[in-house]
Write a protein that holds these residues in place. Structure first.
Motif, PDB file in Angstrom:
ATOM      1  N   GLY A 280     -37.137  63.881  33.741  1.00 14.96           N
ATOM      2  CA  GLY A 280     -36.371  65.316  33.904  1.00 14.96           C
ATOM      3  C   GLY A 280     -35.037  65.277  33.208  1.00 14.96           C
ATOM      4  O   GLY A 280     -34.191  66.378  33.176  1.00 14.96           O
ATOM      5  N   ASP A 281     -34.340  64.158  32.797  1.00 12.35           N
ATOM      6  CA  ASP A 281     -32.975  64.143  32.326  1.00 12.35           C
ATOM      7  C   ASP A 281     -33.129  64.585  30.750  1.00 12.35           C
ATOM      8  O   ASP A 281     -34.052  64.287  30.142  1.00 12.35           O
ATOM      9  N   GLU A 282     -31.800  65.168  30.322  1.00  9.95           N
ATOM     10  CA  GLU A 282     -31.909  65.605  28.982  1.00  9.95           C
ATOM     11  C   GLU A 282     -31.230  64.514  28.050  1.00  9.95           C
ATOM     12  O   GLU A 282     -30.341  63.658  28.415  1.00  9.95           O
ATOM     13  N   VAL A 283     -31.896  64.463  26.850  1.00 10.10           N
ATOM     14  CA  VAL A 283     -31.324  63.703  25.784  1.00 10.10           C
ATOM     15  C   VAL A 283     -30.919  64.470  24.722  1.00 10.10           C
ATOM     16  O   VAL A 283     -31.486  65.674  24.397  1.00 10.10           O
ATOM     17  N   PHE A 284     -29.912  64.185  24.010  1.00  9.42           N
ATOM     18  CA  PHE A 284     -29.290  65.037  22.938  1.00  9.42           C
ATOM     19  C   PHE A 284     -29.350  64.488  21.628  1.00  9.42           C
ATOM     20  O   PHE A 284     -29.397  63.177  21.376  1.00  9.42           O
ATOM     21  N   SER A 285     -29.671  65.208  20.600  1.00  8.64           N
ATOM     22  CA  SER A 285     -29.611  64.585  19.066  1.00  8.64           C
ATOM     23  C   SER A 285     -28.061  63.918  18.888  1.00  8.64           C
ATOM     24  O   SER A 285     -27.043  64.536  19.444  1.00  8.64           O
ATOM     25  N   GLY A 286     -28.283  63.083  17.986  1.00  4.70           N
ATOM     26  CA  GLY A 286     -26.957  62.313  17.539  1.00  4.70           C
ATOM     27  C   GLY A 286     -26.675  61.284  18.696  1.00  4.70           C
ATOM     28  O   GLY A 286     -25.825  60.635  18.347  1.00  4.70           O
ATOM     29  N   THR A 287     -27.479  60.969  19.545  1.00  3.26           N
ATOM     30  CA  THR A 287     -27.151  59.597  20.370  1.00  3.26           C
ATOM     31  C   THR A 287     -28.023  58.751  20.208  1.00  3.26           C
ATOM     32  O   THR A 287     -29.106  58.862  19.428  1.00  3.26           O
ATOM     33  N   ILE A 288     -28.081  57.576  20.947  1.00  2.00           N
ATOM     34  CA  ILE A 288     -29.046  56.348  20.501  1.00  2.00           C
ATOM     35  C   ILE A 288     -29.357  55.731  21.691  1.00  2.00           C
ATOM     36  O   ILE A 288     -28.803  55.511  22.577  1.00  2.00           O
TER      37      ILE A 288
ATOM     38  N   TYR B 123     -40.992  58.403  26.724  1.00  2.00           N
ATOM     39  CA  TYR B 123     -41.573  59.839  26.082  1.00  2.00           C
ATOM     40  C   TYR B 123     -40.438  60.846  26.243  1.00  2.00           C
ATOM     41  O   TYR B 123     -40.118  61.012  27.746  1.00  2.00           O
ATOM     42  N   PHE B 124     -40.175  61.624  25.418  1.00  2.00           N
ATOM     43  CA  PHE B 124     -39.507  62.836  25.622  1.00  2.00           C
ATOM     44  C   PHE B 124     -39.989  63.984  24.952  1.00  2.00           C
ATOM     45  O   PHE B 124     -40.433  63.932  23.780  1.00  2.00           O
ATOM     46  N   GLU B 125     -39.883  65.270  25.373  1.00  2.00           N
ATOM     47  CA  GLU B 125     -40.470  66.463  24.860  1.00  2.00           C
ATOM     48  C   GLU B 125     -39.432  67.253  24.228  1.00  2.00           C
ATOM     49  O   GLU B 125     -38.007  67.304  24.874  1.00  2.00           O
ATOM     50  N   ALA B 126     -39.418  67.641  22.913  1.00  2.00           N
ATOM     51  CA  ALA B 126     -38.463  68.296  22.078  1.00  2.00           C
ATOM     52  C   ALA B 126     -38.268  69.775  22.653  1.00  2.00           C
ATOM     53  O   ALA B 126     -39.273  70.457  22.762  1.00  2.00           O
ATOM     54  N   THR B 127     -36.897  69.944  23.171  1.00  2.00           N
ATOM     55  CA  THR B 127     -36.546  71.208  23.793  1.00  2.00           C
ATOM     56  C   THR B 127     -35.772  72.251  22.739  1.00  2.00           C
ATOM     57  O   THR B 127     -35.855  73.401  23.191  1.00  2.00           O
ATOM     58  N   GLN B 128     -35.150  71.508  21.898  1.00  2.00           N
ATOM     59  CA  GLN B 128     -34.417  72.199  20.997  1.00  2.00           C
ATOM     60  C   GLN B 128     -34.650  71.360  19.538  1.00  2.00           C
ATOM     61  O   GLN B 128     -34.332  70.484  19.574  1.00  2.00           O
ATOM     62  N   VAL B 129     -34.710  72.283  18.565  1.00  2.00           N
ATOM     63  CA  VAL B 129     -34.841  71.659  17.142  1.00  2.00           C
ATOM     64  C   VAL B 129     -33.856  72.543  16.424  1.00  2.00           C
ATOM     65  O   VAL B 129     -33.531  73.544  16.563  1.00  2.00           O
ATOM     66  N   GLY B 130     -33.797  71.859  15.022  1.00  2.00           N
ATOM     67  CA  GLY B 130     -33.108  72.623  14.153  1.00  2.00           C
ATOM     68  C   GLY B 130     -31.506  72.991  14.318  1.00  2.00           C
ATOM     69  O   GLY B 130     -30.879  71.911  15.282  1.00  2.00           O
ATOM     70  N   VAL B 131     -30.988  73.905  14.137  1.00  2.00           N
ATOM     71  CA  VAL B 131     -29.668  74.333  14.291  1.00  2.00           C
ATOM     72  C   VAL B 131     -29.516  74.878  15.844  1.00  2.00           C
ATOM     73  O   VAL B 131     -28.235  74.792  16.259  1.00  2.00           O
ATOM     74  N   ASN B 132     -30.421  74.699  16.659  1.00  2.00           N
ATOM     75  CA  ASN B 132     -30.182  74.849  18.090  1.00  2.00           C
ATOM     76  C   ASN B 132     -30.014  73.555  18.675  1.00  2.00           C
ATOM     77  O   ASN B 132     -29.574  73.869  19.961  1.00  2.00           O
TER      78      ASN B 132
END
Length: 815
Positions: free
Chosen positions: A161-169, A176-185
């Motif tokens: 249930g925790d969020e992960v963000f692009s640009g992190t490591i 496993y995580f589900e992509a909720t925002q892609v591209g410029v979003n």
């Protein structure tokens, strides 16, 4: 951890068609437009092109073409070089771009970032960059480094249930995580390319040269103001004023920027053959400034090929210990090199994983709860560093003795222990319960080939070496001694536990004095590098693991191994292909060569700029005239400095400049005497030929009617000859020329001086060239006289350098 099915391939196509794909262009280098703008649309270029346009309006087409061509040569070289660098960076990014493992139709697929779509289920393991925003699924647990996004170095635990963000490591764990925002979003999609893309990080040499150029630009602006005033206060025509403004613009050493570009380009080409990948144009030159080199043990000093050496059971048969370790290694969901080495040496059986805490560089241990077939009750097992488990263990003298024997041999020593129950592992707890030791494990890791010779080359270059590792301090110290890091075998060793108890002042002192740091957390690594930089040290950091990312970002120069994690390579300035640690000394020498080539070029440019500036003032005061025309200034710049220094980056040799001296300071002994004496000689030559021109005036003409072409021609000629004499003084081919610089023995610099002297004579004698540069006709006697003046100046200048006349007169040591 249950295996999700993910999206069906047809659903993927539908979502991509609906614009829900990760369709962003990740910039891996500067764009062609940016390269063009930064090389073409500079202030000084705009000044030159404006002057060229005015000259076209005045129908002085040859002047306009000359000004434009000189500037365009530098612009074209710069653009071509940077386009080449851009294409190389783009190729590198294509080969080493991050990838994602997704679940589609129940199968794992490895895809590129642009193939991700909204709703994709992505596999996340230690060392992965997170490429899109998402939410953790199931019972997976990971620890994430969000410092690239937030600037905070603390690891963040992520569970269902925790969020992960692009640009992190992802630093540890599997999920496993589900992509909720892609591209410029996505929150930080730009950060993915930020680590790889071109960064304008200036070296000390570049900063000093920029300061020099800005100072000369200020002088030029002042002279431009005087030139504008002269248009209203004197009898100069508008055409004369434009000519004078062009000469003043020539004081800014555009040719020096060309020399620097050529130097970086040749350096990058040479390093390609040494398996050194340059991700920053100035990275090789930056290496020549390094005075502290921090290296990680595993994967840098050693080959990172961990092998199980031996097992030492405690209170149970070795076969039973081997079976438990095999079950541990074969059932972990977050494998690493240590568990892989155990799996190879210990057979294991499938077991139900009840809970797991993945290894992290901060904790130095991992744990797993297994329900094995031979034990109906689940048991939890812990594998980690003795120092980190000591508070939960009872270590007898016999156990301590076994630990000490292993560390003294330079082996990696871990303790395997058991805990009652599994409740303590819930919710990712990190507080250890009371543990029962089951065994001690020795792992070996061989030193890299030629590592001793490589380290010795750095020591000989005056670089202080420090080993910063997460392993046991004594193990690291033993390996450091094997690598020849200490000549007398005595190393100052500090542990991470000791650092944690130190005050800031004590921490800085330990960072300065100690050589080996063991059981260091990623945050402590970064803090050590930051401390060294705060003490005015120029620090390079070499790493390969995700735990090195923070310290690489803190260093002046970050160096990564090709086999290292994707995140580590992304933030590095240099990547060692094939993990070629032995190539670094070659890069260091190449950096010294680049620095010395630029330094030599700068010496001649400073002499020319200083001499022309002083002549403008002195001749204006004495004769109320301007010393040279635009074309003659261009001739001096090309023949005396520009064409000769074009070869300096190629011919330069390695050799360290004292690190506590600024580059301009190191050139004062050469530049100041040459500038002053050359100005005096040129001034008197100008006045002598001006007097002759006045005496040759026909009857009835006044002094104001004198033709300045003869004194200007004599001035330019003697200046070029004197500048060419500087080449053998700058790089003395024999002891006869040793005065302002040490013996070089390189005849090429003297040879090009002779060639350019011949070109100068041709320009004086061939009518077409003479008319183009607006030179007066000099007789053979005049040319011989000017050559004799230059030769006499050379002898006087040599005597002044050798006697250190200016040093003694000023009361300072200019060397």
């Amino acid at each position: 951890m249950p295996h999700p099915t993910g999206l069906h391939p047809e659903e993927v196509l539908r979502r991509r068609a609906a614009g829900q794909g990760n369709n962003i262009k990740i910039q891996t280098s500067r764009s062609y437009r940016e390269i063009f703008q930064e090389n073409f649309l500079t202030f000084i270029n705009m000044v030159f092109f404006s002057l060229s346009g005015i000259m076209v309006a005045l129908r002085r087409y040859s002047d306009a073409i000359l000004v434009a061509v000189i500037i365009l040569i530098g612009v074209i070289i710069g653009i071509v070089q940077e386009i080449w660098a851009k294409r190389k960076l783009d190729e590198i990014a294509l080969l080493q771009r991050p990838t994602a493992t997704v679940i589609r139709g129940g199968q794992e697929l490895e895809i590129t970032p642009d193939q991700l779509v909204l709703g994709d289920v992505i596999v996340l393991v230690s060392g992965d960059q997170i490429l899109v925003d998402g939410v953790i699924l199931g019972d997976g647990k990971v620890e994430v480094d969000e410092s690239l996004l937030t600037g905070e170095s603390d690891l963040i635990a992520k569970t269902s249930g925790d969020e992960v963000f692009s640009g992190t490591i992802c630093v540890s764990g599997t999920a496993y995580f589900e992509a909720t925002q892609v591209g410029v979003n996505t929150v930080a999609y730009k950060l993915i390319s930020g680590a790889r893309s071109f960064r304008k990080i200036l070296t000390p040499l570049q900063r000093e040269i920029n300061l020099i150029i800005r100072a000369l630009l200020l002088v030029s602006c002042f002279l431009w103001l005087l030139v504008m005033i002269s248009f209203f206060s004197r009898t100069y025509s508008f055409s004369d004023v434009v000519q004078h403004a062009a000469v003043v613009a020539g004081l800014v050493p555009a040719g020096l920027l060309i020399a620097i570009t050529v130097a970086y380009g040749t350096g990058a080409l040479r390093m390609l053959g040494e398996d050194v990948l340059i991700q920053q144009a100035n990275a090789v030159e930056s290496l020549s400034h390094v005075d502290v080199l921090c290296v990680d043990k595993t994967g840098t000093l050693t080959a990172n090929q961990i092998n199980l050496q031996s097992l030492h059971p405690i209170g149970l048969p070795e076969t039973e210990l081997q079976q438990i370790l095999g079950d541990y290694a074969h059932n972990t969901t977050a494998p690493n090199r240590t568990s892989e080495a155990l799996a190879q040496g210990c057979p294991g059986n499938p077991a139900e994983v009840m809970a797991e805490i993945a290894f992290s560089s901060a904790r130095k241990w991992s744990a797993i709860a297994l329900k094995r077939a031979d034990h109906p009750e689940p048991r939890s097992y812990v594998l980690g560093a003795p120092e980190m488990l000591e508070s939960a263990l009872t270590l007898t003298p016999e156990i301590r003795s076994v630990l000490q024997v292993g560390t003294a041999q330079g082996l990696r020593v871990l303790i395997f222990a058991m805990a009652a129950g599994t409740d303590w592992m819930q919710d990712g707890a990190i507080e250890l319960p009371l543990l029962k030791p089951l065994g001690i494990i020795y792992f070996s890791d061989q030193l890299r080939t030629n590592v001793s010779e490589t380290l010795q080359q750095f020591r000989s270059a005056g670089v202080q070496l420090k080993v910063i590792s997460g392993d046991n301090p004594e193990t690291v110290a033993s390996l450091a001694r094997q690598a020849g890091l200490s000549v007398d075998g005595d190393l100052q060793v500090v542990s991470g536990l000791e650092l944690a108890k130190m005050s800031p002042a004590e921490f800085d002192q330990a960072a300065k004095n100690a050589t080996v740091f063991g059981r260091i957390t990623p945050e402590q690594k970064a803090a050590l590098v930051k401390s060294l930089r705060s003490q005015q040290r120029y620090v390079a950091m070499i790493g390969d693991g995700v735990n090195d990312v923070l310290s690489l970002k803190q260093a002046n120069l970050g160096i990564a191994m090709e086999s290292g994690s994707k995140a580590t390579r992304s933030v590095a300035d240099i990547v060692l292909l094939k993990d070629s640690f032995a190539s670094l000394p070659h890069a260091l020498l190449e950096g010294q060569r680049i620095q010395n080539g630029i330094r030599d070029s700068l010496a001649l440019f400073l002499v020319r700029a200083g001499c022309v500036t002083m002549l403008i003032f002195s001749i204006a005061m004495v004769t109320d005239s301007f010393p040279i025309l635009n074309k003659q200034s261009a001739m001096l710049a090309l023949y005396g400095v520009g064409l000769t220094t074009a070869m300096f980056p190629i011919w330069a040799r390695p050799g360290a400049i004292p690190k506590n001296r600024k580059i301009v300071r190191s050139l004062l002994h050469f530049v100041i005497p040459a500038t002053i004496t050359m100005t005096i000689v040129a001034l008197f030559t100008y006045l002598l030929f001006l007097m002759r021109a006045i005496l040759d005036l026909p009857p009835g003409l006044q002094v104001s009617d004198v033709d300045y072409s003869l004194p200007r021609t004599a001035l330019v000629t003697v200046l070029i000859f004197c500048h060419l004499f500087l080449l053998p003084f700058l790089k003395p081919p024999t002891r006869h020329w040793v005065a302002g610089a040490p013996l070089s023995g390189d005849l090429r610099y003297s040879a090009i001086a002779l060639i350019m002297a011949g070109v100068t004579l041709l320009s004086l004698m061939v009518p077409l060239l003479r008319d183009f540069f607006e030179l007066a006709t000099l007789s053979g006697r005049d040319i011989l006289f000017l050559m004799a003046v230059a030769i006499e100046w050379a002898f006087i200048q040599r005597a002044l350098w050798r006697s250190r006349f200016f040093d003694n007169f000023l009361g300072v040591d200019l060397r």
